[in-house]
Design a protein around this motif. Structure first.
Motif, mmCIF file in Angstrom:
data_model
loop_
_atom_site.group_PDB
_atom_site.id
_atom_site.type_symbol
_atom_site.label_atom_id
_atom_site.label_comp_id
_atom_site.label_asym_id
_atom_site.label_seq_id
_atom_site.Cartn_x
_atom_site.Cartn_y
_atom_site.Cartn_z
ATOM 1 N N ALA A 2 -2.387 6.207 1.085
ATOM 2 C CA ALA A 2 -2.079 7.284 0.142
ATOM 3 C C ALA A 2 -0.585 7.415 -0.096
ATOM 4 N N LEU A 3 -0.246 7.743 -1.333
ATOM 5 C CA LEU A 3 1.148 7.985 -1.658
ATOM 6 C C LEU A 3 1.552 9.432 -1.368
ATOM 7 N N VAL A 4 0.577 10.336 -1.392
ATOM 8 C CA VAL A 4 0.822 11.754 -1.158
ATOM 9 C C VAL A 4 0.502 12.075 0.299
ATOM 10 N N GLY A 5 1.364 12.848 0.921
ATOM 11 C CA GLY A 5 1.136 13.178 2.322
ATOM 12 C C GLY A 5 1.754 14.491 2.725
ATOM 13 N N GLU A 121 5.517 12.882 -1.893
ATOM 14 C CA GLU A 121 4.845 11.805 -2.613
ATOM 15 C C GLU A 121 5.787 10.612 -2.609
ATOM 16 N N GLU A 125 3.852 2.430 -1.950
ATOM 17 C CA GLU A 125 3.005 2.489 -0.756
ATOM 18 C C GLU A 125 3.721 2.052 0.510
#
Length: 151
Positions: A2-5, A121, A125
């Motif tokens: 995921a790119l969002v964390g 974000e 990756e």
């Protein structure tokens, strides 16, 4: 991947939760005096030291490299002792499309609990999670705690 964390860290402090919160809430200009080897300076570009919407530029050293970031105080919640900062530009934006940090301080015994949350974000990756920024927040928080205990 995921790119969002989102990442969080908690630190127990021995100083007053109110005093610790107040540093980030309205007296950030004192931080370079507390830990000058980590934070070289903080300047207000718009607004003031304590109003949401104010813009500040932080100059700091991370991993032995000088970096800077311009952030805005997005929100202040006095009741929950929370300050939300949103990165506008700077070295962090080389790797993250968005980067928001949230500081929450709560009383715990004679001291307090400091919680740093980072919502981000990544641009790509292969960008690592922002652990180094959380580690930096922990070391600065410990320096501030130690300073407040001496004051």
């Amino acid at each position: 991947m995921a790119l969002v964390g989102k990442a969080e860290v908690e630190i127990d402090i021995e100083s007053s939760a109110d005093k610790f919160y107040d540093i980030f809430r309205s007296r950030a200009h004192h931080i370079p005096n507390v830990c000058p080897e980590k934070i070289q300076g903080i300047d207000v570009h718009e607004g003031d030291w304590e109003t949401p919407g104010s813009v500040k530029q932080w100059n700091y050293v991370l991993d032995e490299s000088a970096e800077s970031v311009k952030e805005t105080v997005e929100a202040i919640d006095e009741e929950n002792k929370t300050v939300t900062f949103n990165v506008l530009e700077g070295d962090i934006t080389k790797h993250y499309k968005s980067f928001k940090s949230i500081l929450q301080v709560s009383a715990k015994g004679n001291g307090g609990l400091v919680k740093w949350t980072v919502e981000y974000e990544k641009l790509k990756e292969d960008v690592p999670a922002p652990d180094k920024y959380l580690d930096f927040a922990v070391t600065v928080s410990k320096d501030i705690d130690a300073h407040l205990l001496k004051a």
